[in-house]
Design a protein around this motif. Structure first.
Motif, PDB file in Angstrom:
ATOM      1  N   LEU A  11       0.830  -1.207   0.000  1.00  0.00           N
ATOM      2  CA  LEU A  11       0.000   0.000   0.000  1.00  0.00           C
ATOM      3  C   LEU A  11       0.864   1.255   0.000  1.00  0.00           C
ATOM      4  N   TYR A  39      -6.502   3.673  -5.455  1.00  0.00           N
ATOM      5  CA  TYR A  39      -5.682   2.503  -5.140  1.00  0.00           C
ATOM      6  C   TYR A  39      -5.714   1.554  -6.323  1.00  0.00           C
ATOM      7  N   LEU A 125      -0.650   6.845   1.008  1.00  0.00           N
ATOM      8  CA  LEU A 125      -1.113   6.326  -0.273  1.00  0.00           C
ATOM      9  C   LEU A 125      -1.072   7.405  -1.352  1.00  0.00           C
TER      10      LEU A 125
END
Length: 307
Positions: A11, A39, A125
């Motif tokens: 991640l 993501y 992220l």
């Protein structure tokens, strides 16, 4: 390396937006802006316990938690009406945040932090910068009187934008104004972060040539220009030729209509005459062909007349 630490590392490596090399998002004052964060990793987020939060440079703005894809917490430390993140982030992979009611102080860098399975460590992220601006109006140009030194003053004005923008001049569409001939002023609006901007250009022998004023707002990538034409050039040659052609066309139409009307009158008179002639012949023939009828039965009763 345990699977949990591998997921955290994965991640941390997946970043949709970065402050290095990526363009910033742009927000317009009073409107909404989206801080994107997607993501794109291979790890399934539906089977994990995830905590995610957005931070500005100085504070935490929004925190959310999911347990195997189901949201269990969504808390905002900013005004709740100003920040929003979808509850379906694990399903869609879209962790973008919407920031509403943009103000100049929102121009800063934001980051999304995420942790996996309640680990104390977290990874960044996404990192997104936000620039803030407001639209300036089209510039308006006014020309002053020419003084005895043959100098003419032009004033260009644009309203209600952010941040302070530059006003640029061109003489005769291509030439830059002489050095020292331009002065610029910025005036903040009362009870607002917006600005009015004014530029004054004083040049010689510019009474009979067009000048252009341009306002450039680099934050919003907007450029607006206005051209001031001398009075004797207010109507372009194209317009003049069009007006002349319209006058000629109107004259031709009037002549044609007049001829048609005259021809119609002549035809009507001739037709009326032709209609009268058959009637006269018909009356004459009726008079000549009238037969005298005598009642033979009463002929004997008529009185004799000596002729």
């Amino acid at each position: 390396m345990t699977p949990r630490w591998f997921a955290v590392l994965l991640l941390g490596l997946v970043k949709q937006s970065s402050s290095e090399g990526d363009e910033c998002s742009v927000g317009v004052i009073g409107e909404s802006a989206i801080l994107p964060c997607i993501y794109n990793g291979t790890q399934s987020l539906l089977s994990a316990n995830i905590s995610a939060w957005w931070r500005s440079e100085t504070e935490e703005m929004l925190r959310a938690m999911w347990r195997q894809g189901e949201e269990i917490l969504n808390v905002s430390s900013l005004e709740s009406s100003r920040v929003l993140m979808s509850s379906l982030c694990p399903q869609t992979g879209d962790f973008s945040m919407t920031l509403t009611g943009i103000v100049p102080m929102d121009a800063k860098t934001y980051s999304l932090h995420i942790s996996y399975d309640d680990e104390e460590t977290s990874s960044v992220l996404c990192t997104v910068c936000l620039k803030v601006g407001a639209h300036f109006s089209f510039p308006v140009i006014q020309r002053g009187e020419t003084n005895v030194e043959h100098q003419t003053q032009f004033v260009c004005h644009s309203r209600g934008g952010y941040p302070q923008a530059a006003l640029h001049w061109l003489i005769n569409s291509t030439d830059q104004p002489p050095s020292g001939s331009v002065k610029a002023y910025a005036q903040p609006l009362q009870d607002s972060e917006l600005y009015n901007i004014t530029s004054v250009m004083t040049v010689s022998n510019a009474k009979h040539i067009p000048v252009t004023c341009t306002v450039e707002n680099r934050i919003l990538n907007e450029t607006f220009s206005t051209i001031y034409w001398p009075e004797e050039k207010q109507f372009s040659p194209v317009v003049a030729r069009a007006s002349e052609a319209m006058l000629v066309f109107s004259t031709v139409v009037i002549i044609i209509v007049s001829l048609l009307v005259a021809m119609g009158i002549v035809f009507q008179v001739k037709w009326d005459r032709e209609r009268r002639r058959p009637r006269l012949h018909e009356d004459d023939s009726d008079t000549e062909d009238t037969d005298i009828t005598v009642d033979m039965e009463h002929l004997d009763s008529l009185t004799d007349t000596v002729v």
